[in-house]
Write an enzyme that holds these catalytic residues in place. Structure first.
Site, short mmCIF file in Angstrom:
data_model
loop_
_atom_site.label_atom_id
_atom_site.label_comp_id
_atom_site.label_asym_id
_atom_site.label_seq_id
_atom_site.Cartn_x
_atom_site.Cartn_y
_atom_site.Cartn_z
CG LEU A 99 -22.06 7.29 6.00
CD1 LEU A 99 -21.74 7.80 6.66
CD2 LEU A 99 -21.84 5.91 6.80
CG ASP A 100 -29.82 6.27 6.69
OD1 ASP A 100 -29.61 5.20 5.56
OD2 ASP A 100 -29.83 5.27 7.70
CE LYS A 101 -31.40 15.14 3.29
NZ LYS A 101 -32.44 16.00 3.38
#
Ligand code: URA
Length: 226
Positions: A99-101
């Site tokens: 998952l993106d930051k």
């Protein structure tokens, strides 16, 4: 029979590559004989590292409600906090997929490489549900229904609901930044993104930044997913 480094990694000693180094350094023995790279063994053999017997590690399955600000890698690079900081268990675990930051929500964390590969394999990618908040009301239903081409590949999400600036959808693939790219392509900025479901596994009411072990029925659901 398996390669010794694979057995060691499964026992939670270190990554497979690090285990190969330990073998090359002559620190690994089977029944008192030094192991060479390429040797095979089974878990019933007496394998030691620096004289310490290795044991098969229990499989662990955890769901985390990932908060924004954490990256989904195992080791910390460039001073970025990883989600592994939020989970204190003795086993060596890793996140399934990414998952993106600045994405929050459901993240599966395990030491079961086989399940992870199965869930992530492109031919078997499971449906994942996302809640998407946009910078302006969403008015491109017809466009998204037809599918959006990202890097020459068509993405065809299932739209579950649209309420002004929020869209709930399901998507069947795991390319990097795929949801943000899809909306970007249609002229929308994603201001907040949350994953709420992976296949049959639901985030539910798990608090932000907290985690719990999967229940038996949840694990079964994932295991038998296609
Ligand atoms: N799609 C994105 O753009 N970001 C995520 O973190 C997950 C899916």
């Amino acid at each position: 029979m398996e390669r010794v480094q694979k057995i060691m990694a499964e026992a939670g000693i270190a990554s497979r590559r690090k285990c190969e180094e330990l073998i090359k350094e002559g620190r690994v023995k089977i029944n008192y004989a030094i192991v060479k790279l390429g040797d095979t063994a089974s878990f019933s053999d007496k394998i030691t590292v620096d004289g310490k017997l290795i044991k098969k590690e229990e499989k662990v399955y955890i769901m985390l409600n990932k908060p924004v600000g954490y990256v989904t890698t195992v080791s910390e690079q460039h001073g970025m906090k990883t989600v592994m900081r939020l989970i204190k268990v003795k086993e060596r675990l890793f996140p399934v997929g990414r998952l993106d930051k600045n994405t929050e929500g459901l993240l599966l964390i395990t030491n079961d490489g086989e399940l992870s590969n199965r869930l992530m394999h492109p031919s078997k990618e499971v449906w994942k549900k996302y809640e998407v908040w946009l910078s302006k009301p969403f008015k491109s239903l017809e466009k998204i229904k037809k599918g959006i081409v990202i890097d020459r590949v068509k993405v065809q999400p299932r739209i579950k609901s649209i309420r002004g600036k929020t869209v709930v959808l399901e998507i069947h693939e795991g390319r990097k930044h795929i949801v943000r790219k899809m909306f970007g392509n249609m002229g929308y900025n994603v201001t907040k993104l949350r994953r709420t479901q992976i296949g049959p596994l639901k985030l539910g009411k798990l608090g932000k930044g907290t985690w719990r072990y999967l229940k038996k029925y949840e694990l079964k659901g994932l295991m038998f997913k296609r």
